[in-house]
Scaffold this motif. Structure first.
Motif, PDB file in Angstrom:
ATOM      1  N   UNK A  14       0.842  -1.206   0.000  1.00  0.00           N
ATOM      2  CA  UNK A  14       0.000   0.000   0.000  1.00  0.00           C
ATOM      3  C   UNK A  14       0.873   1.251   0.000  1.00  0.00           C
ATOM      4  N   UNK A  15       1.947   1.249   0.786  1.00  0.00           N
ATOM      5  CA  UNK A  15       2.846   2.402   0.819  1.00  0.00           C
ATOM      6  C   UNK A  15       3.568   2.586  -0.516  1.00  0.00           C
ATOM      7  N   UNK A  16       3.836   1.483  -1.218  1.00  0.00           N
ATOM      8  CA  UNK A  16       4.527   1.568  -2.498  1.00  0.00           C
ATOM      9  C   UNK A  16       3.624   2.031  -3.629  1.00  0.00           C
ATOM     10  N   UNK A  17       2.335   2.169  -3.372  1.00  0.00           N
ATOM     11  CA  UNK A  17       1.415   2.672  -4.402  1.00  0.00           C
ATOM     12  C   UNK A  17       1.598   4.159  -4.651  1.00  0.00           C
ATOM     13  N   UNK A  18       2.266   4.848  -3.746  1.00  0.00           N
ATOM     14  CA  UNK A  18       2.525   6.276  -3.908  1.00  0.00           C
ATOM     15  C   UNK A  18       4.005   6.514  -3.656  1.00  0.00           C
ATOM     16  N   UNK A  19       4.425   7.757  -3.745  1.00  0.00           N
ATOM     17  CA  UNK A  19       5.840   8.075  -3.572  1.00  0.00           C
ATOM     18  C   UNK A  19       6.025   8.931  -2.332  1.00  0.00           C
ATOM     19  N   UNK A  20       7.019   8.587  -1.539  1.00  0.00           N
ATOM     20  CA  UNK A  20       7.440   9.398  -0.402  1.00  0.00           C
ATOM     21  C   UNK A  20       8.868   9.842  -0.671  1.00  0.00           C
ATOM     22  N   UNK A  21       8.981  10.785  -1.592  1.00  0.00           N
ATOM     23  CA  UNK A  21      10.307  11.239  -1.999  1.00  0.00           C
ATOM     24  C   UNK A  21      11.092  10.087  -2.584  1.00  0.00           C
ATOM     25  N   UNK A  22      12.329   9.951  -2.156  1.00  0.00           N
ATOM     26  CA  UNK A  22      13.178   8.866  -2.641  1.00  0.00           C
ATOM     27  C   UNK A  22      13.255   7.722  -1.623  1.00  0.00           C
ATOM     28  N   UNK A  78      15.213  20.286   7.704  1.00  0.00           N
ATOM     29  CA  UNK A  78      15.183  18.835   7.491  1.00  0.00           C
ATOM     30  C   UNK A  78      14.277  18.165   8.518  1.00  0.00           C
ATOM     31  N   UNK A  79      14.358  18.607   9.768  1.00  0.00           N
ATOM     32  CA  UNK A  79      13.492  18.033  10.806  1.00  0.00           C
ATOM     33  C   UNK A  79      12.020  18.267  10.483  1.00  0.00           C
ATOM     34  N   UNK A  80      11.702  19.471  10.029  1.00  0.00           N
ATOM     35  CA  UNK A  80      10.320  19.776   9.647  1.00  0.00           C
ATOM     36  C   UNK A  80       9.878  18.918   8.468  1.00  0.00           C
ATOM     37  N   UNK A  81      10.769  18.720   7.504  1.00  0.00           N
ATOM     38  CA  UNK A  81      10.446  17.877   6.353  1.00  0.00           C
ATOM     39  C   UNK A  81      10.221  16.429   6.791  1.00  0.00           C
ATOM     40  N   UNK A  82      11.013  15.955   7.762  1.00  0.00           N
ATOM     41  CA  UNK A  82      10.838  14.602   8.280  1.00  0.00           C
ATOM     42  C   UNK A  82       9.496  14.430   8.970  1.00  0.00           C
ATOM     43  N   UNK A  83       9.107  15.415   9.780  1.00  0.00           N
ATOM     44  CA  UNK A  83       7.799  15.357  10.433  1.00  0.00           C
ATOM     45  C   UNK A  83       6.689  15.388   9.389  1.00  0.00           C
ATOM     46  N   UNK A  84       6.849  16.218   8.365  1.00  0.00           N
ATOM     47  CA  UNK A  84       5.846  16.272   7.291  1.00  0.00           C
ATOM     48  C   UNK A  84       5.717  14.924   6.593  1.00  0.00           C
ATOM     49  N   UNK A  85       6.854  14.246   6.342  1.00  0.00           N
ATOM     50  CA  UNK A  85       6.787  12.944   5.679  1.00  0.00           C
ATOM     51  C   UNK A  85       6.100  11.919   6.580  1.00  0.00           C
ATOM     52  N   UNK A  86       6.397  11.933   7.878  1.00  0.00           N
ATOM     53  CA  UNK A  86       5.730  11.015   8.799  1.00  0.00           C
ATOM     54  C   UNK A  86       4.211  11.240   8.755  1.00  0.00           C
ATOM     55  N   UNK A  87       3.793  12.493   8.728  1.00  0.00           N
ATOM     56  CA  UNK A  87       2.362  12.791   8.639  1.00  0.00           C
ATOM     57  C   UNK A  87       1.785  12.393   7.286  1.00  0.00           C
ATOM     58  N   UNK A  88       2.567  12.540   6.217  1.00  0.00           N
ATOM     59  CA  UNK A  88       2.104  12.099   4.891  1.00  0.00           C
ATOM     60  C   UNK A  88       1.851  10.589   4.879  1.00  0.00           C
ATOM     61  N   UNK A  89       2.734   9.830   5.521  1.00  0.00           N
ATOM     62  CA  UNK A  89       2.556   8.379   5.604  1.00  0.00           C
ATOM     63  C   UNK A  89       1.269   8.060   6.358  1.00  0.00           C
ATOM     64  N   UNK A  94      -4.435   6.335   6.271  1.00  0.00           N
ATOM     65  CA  UNK A  94      -5.747   6.620   6.853  1.00  0.00           C
ATOM     66  C   UNK A  94      -6.810   7.028   5.834  1.00  0.00           C
ATOM     67  N   UNK A  95      -6.424   7.158   4.576  1.00  0.00           N
ATOM     68  CA  UNK A  95      -7.436   7.442   3.556  1.00  0.00           C
ATOM     69  C   UNK A  95      -8.487   6.336   3.565  1.00  0.00           C
ATOM     70  N   UNK A  96      -9.721   6.708   3.425  1.00  0.00           N
ATOM     71  CA  UNK A  96     -10.806   5.714   3.449  1.00  0.00           C
ATOM     72  C   UNK A  96     -10.550   4.587   2.450  1.00  0.00           C
ATOM     73  N   UNK A  97     -10.032   4.919   1.279  1.00  0.00           N
ATOM     74  CA  UNK A  97      -9.790   3.898   0.254  1.00  0.00           C
ATOM     75  C   UNK A  97      -8.621   2.972   0.604  1.00  0.00           C
ATOM     76  N   UNK A  98      -7.806   3.343   1.601  1.00  0.00           N
ATOM     77  CA  UNK A  98      -6.643   2.537   1.974  1.00  0.00           C
ATOM     78  C   UNK A  98      -6.812   1.798   3.296  1.00  0.00           C
TER      79      UNK A  98
END
Length: 146
Positions: A14-22, A78-89, A94-98
């Motif tokens: 499911x996580x590999x269905x989208x991209x989280x940067x590199x 970088x720390x802010x970007x890391x927190x943003x990525x954790x929230x993106x995950x 948590x998307x209803x479709x996922x």
């Protein structure tokens, strides 16, 4: 394979269905990171499970799946970007479709709440230049005992 390992593999897919940067996404049975592996990575593993009798014929089994993120940091940005990525995950899973995942064992449903822990271990940030956090998600499965 065990139901828990199959579920962890389904979360990876499911996580590999989208991209989280590199970031690379992988499943590990026993999470292990070597110093040279401390790049941008998402690691999925089974953290535990509990069983509750639902009725005479079956149980609810709750699987706790940990999604760990290692994110290289050298600045506040970088720390802010890391927190943003954790929230993106978190938002992606948590998307209803996922929320429903199906494996060869059956259907699993993501149930709230989830929790994020170990956001910053200052020793890791200082010595390795890496932010590490784990978000635990609970997936429920109905096991027919008849």
């Amino acid at each position: 394979m065990s139901a828990g390992v199959n579920l962890a593999d389904a979360v990876v897919a499911k996580l590999q269905e989208t991209s989280f940067g590199t970031a690379t996404v992988e499943r590990q049975i026993v999470p292990k990171l070597l110093r040279e592996d401390l790049g941008l990575r998402i690691i999925v593993c089974l953290q535990g499970m509990t069983s509750v009798e639902q009725d005479r014929g079956g149980d609810w089994i709750d699987y706790r799946i940990g999604v760990g993120l290692t994110y290289p940091v050298s600045s506040i940005a970088d720390q802010e970007a890391g927190v943003n990525m954790a929230e993106d995950i978190q938002d992606w899973l948590l998307l209803r479709s996922n929320k429903n995942l199906t494996t060869s064992n059956g259907k699993y449903t993501l149930v709230p709440p989830f929790d994020m822990e170990t956001l910053f271990d200052q020793d890791q940030v200082d010595s390795a230049g890496v932010m590490f956090c784990i978000t635990n998600f609970n997936y429920r499965f109905y096991k027919n005992r008849t």
